[in-house]
Design a protein around this motif. Structure first.
Motif, PDB file in Angstrom:
ATOM      1  N   ASN A  25     -57.042  -0.512   3.384  1.00 27.61           N
ATOM      2  CA  ASN A  25     -56.961   0.619   4.367  1.00 27.61           C
ATOM      3  C   ASN A  25     -58.017   0.603   5.262  1.00 27.61           C
ATOM      4  N   GLN A  44     -56.877   2.278   8.641  1.00 29.74           N
ATOM      5  CA  GLN A  44     -55.948   3.316   8.236  1.00 29.74           C
ATOM      6  C   GLN A  44     -57.325   4.603   7.656  1.00 29.74           C
ATOM      7  N   ASN A  61     -57.763  -2.242   7.709  1.00 27.39           N
ATOM      8  CA  ASN A  61     -56.626  -1.867   8.683  1.00 27.39           C
ATOM      9  C   ASN A  61     -56.477  -0.785   9.744  1.00 27.39           C
ATOM     10  N   SER A  86     -56.717  -0.946  -2.821  1.00 32.45           N
ATOM     11  CA  SER A  86     -56.257  -0.276  -1.545  1.00 32.45           C
ATOM     12  C   SER A  86     -56.953   0.440  -0.485  1.00 32.45           C
TER      13      SER A  86
END
Length: 254
Positions: free
Chosen positions: A47, A52, A50, A43
């Motif tokens: 992230n 994030q 992306n 994860s």
């Protein structure tokens, strides 16, 4: 053609090194699976790709353009689509209207008194729904759809920005076995038709080994294996990581 290139990716949280010197590439039309036990760093890696999270060090490029420092919306507008483990649609809106909202965002459309939003991009929305097999349910509210159908709607939303790269986080979570196969078959078909690079995480090893062109394996933030499904299945370190669950060998999905 390489679409996504990741080099030297590293992210720490305090004294915990969540991702350590990760390197990989994804080519146009390729499905690359990112697997690993819970806490492996999947994860965190997603992230960072992306926008994030910002990596401590490393290089992430989309068709040669750096994505570092860009916000998720900017990355999305460059052609990076994403689906999530838990679907996120507007339940009170129809299936078609959900797709139109994504298209409005991508085209930066503005609503006006004389031209309401539900009149914009209708044909384009219906074309996307037809591609994912949901055109016949276009006027149904998303809130009453079966979960497998919601996943198809989410895929259509992810295609609204004409993606060059599609990031799929646990795309088959919560789905029945037959639905999982159908969704990933559809994803593979669309990826190869449109030369979309696909990076997906998945706990169901049946899905991984049936659908992935290549597999990369993370454990404790480090990349421990990369190769074809057969190569990864035979890797001793991967076998050790999954020993006890039998997931890599029996396809039990844990």
């Amino acid at each position: 053609m390489t679409v996504l290139s990741v080099k030297g990716l590293h992210k720490s949280f305090g004294g915990v090194q969540a991702v350590q010197d990760v390197n990989f590439q994804v080519a146009a039309g390729e499905l690359l699976a990112l697997i690993g036990p819970n806490g492996a760093g999947k994860s965190t890696c997603f992230n960072m790709l992306n926008g994030q999270l910002r990596p401590d060090t490393g290089v992430v490029t989309l068709l040669g353009r750096s994505l570092l420092g860009l916000a998720p919306r900017q990355i999305w507008r460059l052609g990076v689509g994403r689906t999530f483990q838990i679907t996120a649609t507007f339940n009170s809106m129809t299936v078609r209207e959900n797709i139109q909202m994504a298209l409005l965002s991508f085209h930066n459309g503005l609503m006006s008194f004389w031209r309401p939003a539900n009149a914009l991009y209708r044909d384009e929305a219906m074309a996307l729904l037809d591609r994912v097999g949901m055109a016949d349910q276009s006027e149904r509210p998303c809130g009453i759809l079966a979960y497998g159908d919601l996943k198809r709607v989410e895929l259509a939303i992810a295609l609204a920005n004409q993606p060059k790269l599609l990031l799929m986080d646990e795309p088959t979570a919560g789905m029945a076995p037959t639905e999982r196969i159908a969704l990933m078959d559809l994803t593979a078909k669309l990826a190869r038709q449109d030369d979309i690079a696909v990076l997906f995480t998945e706990h169901d090893m049946d899905v991984v080994f049936a659908q992935a062109d290549r597999i990369i394996v993370l454990n404790r933030g480090r990349l421990i294996a990369e190769g074809s499904p057969d190569e990864v299945r035979a890797n001793p370190e991967v076998q050790a990581v999954y020993l006890g669950s039998g997931a890599v060998f029996a396809g039990e999905g844990h």
